[in-house]
Scaffold this motif. Structure first.
Motif, short mmCIF file in Angstrom:
data_model
loop_
_atom_site.label_atom_id
_atom_site.label_comp_id
_atom_site.label_asym_id
_atom_site.label_seq_id
_atom_site.Cartn_x
_atom_site.Cartn_y
_atom_site.Cartn_z
N GLU A 1 0.85 -1.17 0.00
CA GLU A 1 0.00 0.00 0.00
C GLU A 1 0.90 1.24 0.00
O GLU A 1 1.97 1.24 0.61
CB GLU A 1 -0.89 -0.05 1.26
CG GLU A 1 -2.06 0.89 1.26
CD GLU A 1 -1.77 2.11 2.08
OE1 GLU A 1 -2.51 3.09 1.96
OE2 GLU A 1 -0.78 2.08 2.83
N ALA B 1 5.17 -5.03 5.68
CA ALA B 1 4.35 -6.01 4.96
C ALA B 1 3.09 -6.31 5.74
O ALA B 1 1.98 -6.37 5.17
CB ALA B 1 5.16 -7.29 4.72
N GLU B 2 3.26 -6.45 7.03
CA GLU B 2 2.12 -6.78 7.87
C GLU B 2 1.07 -5.67 7.87
O GLU B 2 -0.12 -5.92 7.71
CB GLU B 2 2.59 -7.03 9.29
CG GLU B 2 2.13 -8.36 9.83
CD GLU B 2 2.83 -8.66 11.13
OE1 GLU B 2 2.43 -8.04 12.13
OE2 GLU B 2 3.77 -9.48 11.13
N SER C 1 0.64 -3.39 5.68
CA SER C 1 0.03 -3.28 4.35
C SER C 1 -1.07 -4.31 4.18
O SER C 1 -2.17 -4.00 3.70
CB SER C 1 1.11 -3.47 3.28
OG SER C 1 0.54 -3.35 1.99
N ASP C 2 -0.80 -5.53 4.60
CA ASP C 2 -1.80 -6.59 4.50
C ASP C 2 -3.04 -6.23 5.30
O ASP C 2 -4.17 -6.39 4.83
CB ASP C 2 -1.21 -7.91 5.02
CG ASP C 2 -0.22 -8.49 4.02
OD1 ASP C 2 -0.13 -7.95 2.90
OD2 ASP C 2 0.45 -9.48 4.36
N ARG C 3 -2.78 -5.76 6.52
CA ARG C 3 -3.90 -5.44 7.39
C ARG C 3 -4.79 -4.37 6.75
O ARG C 3 -6.00 -4.46 6.75
CB ARG C 3 -3.37 -4.98 8.75
CG ARG C 3 -4.13 -5.61 9.91
CD ARG C 3 -3.58 -5.17 11.25
NE ARG C 3 -2.13 -5.16 11.28
CZ ARG C 3 -1.41 -4.19 11.84
NH1 ARG C 3 -2.01 -3.16 12.39
NH2 ARG C 3 -0.09 -4.24 11.85
N LYS D 1 -5.09 -3.64 3.64
CA LYS D 1 -5.80 -4.16 2.47
C LYS D 1 -7.01 -4.98 2.89
O LYS D 1 -8.07 -4.94 2.28
CB LYS D 1 -4.87 -5.02 1.63
CG LYS D 1 -3.94 -4.20 0.75
CD LYS D 1 -3.14 -5.11 -0.12
CE LYS D 1 -2.03 -4.33 -0.81
NZ LYS D 1 -1.00 -5.24 -1.32
N ALA D 2 -6.81 -5.76 3.95
CA ALA D 2 -7.91 -6.60 4.45
C ALA D 2 -9.09 -5.73 4.85
O ALA D 2 -10.25 -6.04 4.55
CB ALA D 2 -7.43 -7.43 5.64
#
Lengths: 210, 210
Positions: free
Chosen positions: A147, A197-198, A200-202, A204-205
């Motif tokens: 992101e 990375a973490e 960004s994933d969160r 996006k979720a």
DNA sequence: TAAAATAGCGTACACGTGTACGCTTAAACT
DNA sequence: AGTTTAAGCGTACACGTGTACGCTATTTTA
């Protein structure tokens, strides 16, 4: 129009630039350099300096520009190496450390002027570092599918860590110690990459859920 | 033995220290300060300077020591605030940013001399920052139950990030912008904390398996 | 070919620098 | 009380600094 004259002028201009660069060292900052010293080192009369730069400041800004160029060349070099395969972080740090070893004084110039006395210098250095950061940001964003804001924060933190390590490396003579420093730096960059990375994933979720 | 004399001496010594501190600013580095200027600001004759310091360098080292003291007081202050509850990272960053706002010039001194021209100054600053890092390292190790080397790498990275952010903050006037910077810094520190925690767990897992 | 432009030099000046030296004055010691 | 110590001052010096000015020699332009 051949420009015998312009050519000669460019040549002695370089003489001045190189003279200044040559006098930079761990014990000598640009701001402690005098116009007369630089002119002397270049083999010119003090007053001839003015034919090329109106100020030591003007010379200094030119030097910062050159340093920025060196930095960008470094990035290109690193990208080429990365394309051939290998850990991105590891190769980047190794490349950076090689720059410090071969161009210590150029790097010192950037470090010093970044927190230096002249607002113009500071701005110039910060701009160069921003370019550097932005290129890394773009790379991270597309390579790791991050992101946008997260990629920026990662790039920013990474550059900070690497520059700081570079600064430390300048004061280390022992190769083994420098290798240890590289290892730690790599690990620290991994911390950051993992955290980014973490997040960004969160983020996006959260978006998907909507 | 009362020391009327010694007392007076200490007083004008402080006058000199404060005079130097006062003249530091964004546009004025310690190394650009002259003995005469400092003496004048303190209301002394130039030659009287020597009754207190043999050198500007000696004054400079004293200043660095004072700056280190300020830094350590800052940590204590932060710890007190943390004890009252709240996010460790957030409070630390906030405390640090307050320091920059109230003691900008002291912080500038450290930043500049860290990559400065005098080896003695550099060593002194690095020592002060190392204290700072080590205290943080101890804290992290016991509060988050981290493996030793990992805690050090986290502390080191965190200090680097915070100092860099502090340096940036010095050039920002707008409060909103500074808050944005704080937010990003906090996030970056979280990246690092996350990565460190993970590595520590992994290392511990490996140990148990044996 | 004559005129204009300009890189580089040498001289000169005012200014700020660190610091050596000797003096004064007041505290500290004997 | 008499002597020693030491903080602070003023003067003086040699040195390095930036730069104004005018000159020379060579290229560029007209």
């Amino acid at each position: 129009m051949s420009g015998v004259r312009a050519q000669q002028k460019e040549k002695t201009r370089r003489l001045l630039i190189d003279a200044a660069l040559k006098q930079l060292s761990a014990e000598r900052s640009f701001s402690s350099l005098s116009l007369r010293e630089v002119a002397k080192e270049a083999g010119l009369a003090p007053t001839s300096f003015y034919r090329h730069f109106s100020d030591m400041d003007e010379l200094g800004l030119t030097l910062v520009d050159e340093a920025g160029l060196t930095l960008r060349q470094l990035m290109r070099q690193a990208r080429q190496r990365i394309a051939k395969g290998g850990s991105v972080i590891q190769i980047s740090v190794a490349t950076f450390m090689e720059l410090i070893e071969s161009n210590g004084n150029v790097f010192r110039l950037l470090l010093r002027e970044r927190s230096g006395t002249s607002a113009a210098f500071r701005a110039a250095v910060i701009r160069e570092i921003r370019y550097f950061t932005m290129e890394l940001c773009d790379y991270l964003q597309q390579a790791n599918d991050l992101e946008g804001e997260v990629a920026y924060m990662q790039a920013n933190a990474a550059v900070t860590i690497v520059f700081s390590a570079g600064s430390d490396a300048l004061d280390i003579d022992d190769k083994a110690e420098r290798d240890e420093l590289s290892k730690q730096t790599i690990q620290q960059l991994r911390f950051i990459a993992r955290g980014a990375a973490e997040l960004s994933d969160r983020r996006k979720a959260v978006r998907k859920r909507k």
